[in-house]
Write a protein that holds these residues in place. Sequence first.
Motif: not given
Length: 730
Positions: A601-612, A625-628
Amino acid sequence: MANIFIKLMATALLSLAAAIPACAADEDGYDLWLRYQPLERAAQAELQPQARTLVLAGQPSPTSQAALSELQKGLRGMLGSAPATSATIREGSLVLATPATLPELAASSFALRGELATLGQEGYLLRKTRLQGHNVTLIAANSDIGLLYGSFAWLRAVATGAPPEASSAPKLQLRMLNHWDNLDRTVERGYSGFSIWDWWALPDIADRRYTDYARANASLGINGAVLNNVNSKPEVLTAAFIAKAAAVADILRPYGIKVYLSARFSTPLELKQTDTADPLSPAVQEWWRKKADEIYRAIPDFGGFLVKANSEGQPGPQDYHRTHVDGANMLAAAVAPHKGIVMWRAFVYAHGEDKATDRAKQAYDEFTPLDGKFAPNVMVQVKNGAIDFQPREPFHPLFGGMPRTPLMMEFQITKEYLGFATDLAYLGTMFEETLHADTRRAPQGLTVAQVIEGKALPAAPAQRPPLTGMAGVANIGTDRNWTGHHFDQANWYAFGRLAWDPQASARDIAVEWAAQTFSPDARVTAPVVDIMMMSRETVVDYMTPLGLHHMMGTSHHHGPAPWIDNLERADWNPVYYHRAARDGIGFDRTAGGTNALAQYAPEIARQYADPRTTPAQLLLWFHHLPWDYAMPSGRTLWAELIHRYDTGVRGARELQSRWMALRPLIDARRHAEVAQRLRRQVANAELWRDACIAYFQSVNGLPLPPGVAPPPKPLDYYKAIHFPYAPGRG
């Protein structure tokens, strides 16, 4: 001074003896949670007036007789003697009745009539009430199978100390075990001995174990069993094996359990009875129709077929340029006149894919265009996650993507990727995590549990409600304790209870199981439940932390092997999933990668699109993601990954120490058998930690964070470990 010491020691020993529950005699685990141990005197005194006589209203059927027999067995164990049976209701009777066998229950004056009417054919009602002028305990239902379920529920309440007054009905119609059992009695992904089905001896020789299997399942409300492996053989549909399945069906039937068979799609072709297996061929359609007729003559209540098609080399309709709908509906037409069903598995991934693809996307891409096209007696059976029973996966996007198709949950009870029958991992928390996940697809935000309960499906006629169900890949075998590890019994138990009510609490279920399996004494249940509730997260930490997945050894899936990169298919290699390199680690499923997130769902996709904003436990599932990369903890990703591995090892040691503290309270045999496995689990956790850190450090070239102990062996040592005869390879 010596006398004082002796007195102190004597006092300590007396205190210890007083703490040991009455169940401390050695047990082998065969009785599962149906042990029916003697109650404390106060509990016995309270129970005896409620069960002075047992009354089964009406003529007994095999099912109601099974209910009566279970009550006799349970009360004999808990009270020391079973009450007499009677045809007459008296003061203090325990009464089993349906409106058909006791007309008072259908009378308008019966206060509980309305509640009973809402419970369907499988629900039950437990109440203290008055009947025919007497105070009685009533187990009421609308059918004999409801009486059986109610009897088990009443015994469960008594054994756990819960008030035996409740009403309940299952939220799912189909609640079944899938046995991945082969005809030679080996079990694919089985870790508790051989198959309980002795195909060689059947139908003439039937093991008593089949009845105890039925009792255990009925106590949980499980009402179906697929007897053979999804990687099926055509011979299972020959007359000889149909007769064997019929013998099993006869034993399971009184306990409300229907048998099903996994059907190999190409069976008529492989048996050389047709020239093709094309589902649109009239000859093939006729073959399956006649085969269904043959099966139902032998097994009148046969449930239907489970099918694995066009996956992992299994034949299917796509071999003939047909669709899953073509294949499933052809089989559905064959069993429909007999009210049979077809469960068509959505575990598919195409052949010949390269590294640019994402196996996690394939089932969604293949099945969503078919939504609403399956016959009414077809269910699409979907694994909880899109890869393959990993220690942790996000819920399968198909649960939010097929609103017009009945979807059946498939969980794995046997721990193929979670330590087999060696490592302690209570899967109730994993089942709950998936079932409680919000799909966000429907306007009201249905959970996965509500989806499989049919809440998203279009309204259907009352006489033909849409199918609902949950399947679990069974962990049952010929080991004396059924499941190899005593705590693996809890996973069978949790599956059954959640199949009855997918919105139930994993902790509450753990309390029930611990009280019945070990002791209702809080000194036992509280620490046992704490062990259970921390166990699966511990395994995730030392195997696949932060969303890593599929890093196990080849074929047998035993032990760490993140370095494997030479298998025939890209998506059989662990390196395909973790993608560790100098620049970082993780599988990018955002729009910049495979865009698998678009299936949610778009809400989940938006949330999980950002690693933060992605939950840490799924970070590397969705992101490279980079190791650092800076984690919320303040550590770098590399340091956080090592921290999780170390946390897993500490957790394994904590499980061990907590269990050892219970030694005075658990019978010696079961305590020692679990203790052995926990020692092995600590070693397994250390192996996972050391091998994975050694490998990832060889890839990134980074130093270990300060204070971190290096792996005690070089990477080549871990790579050289092999398990050529690991159990469960199938």
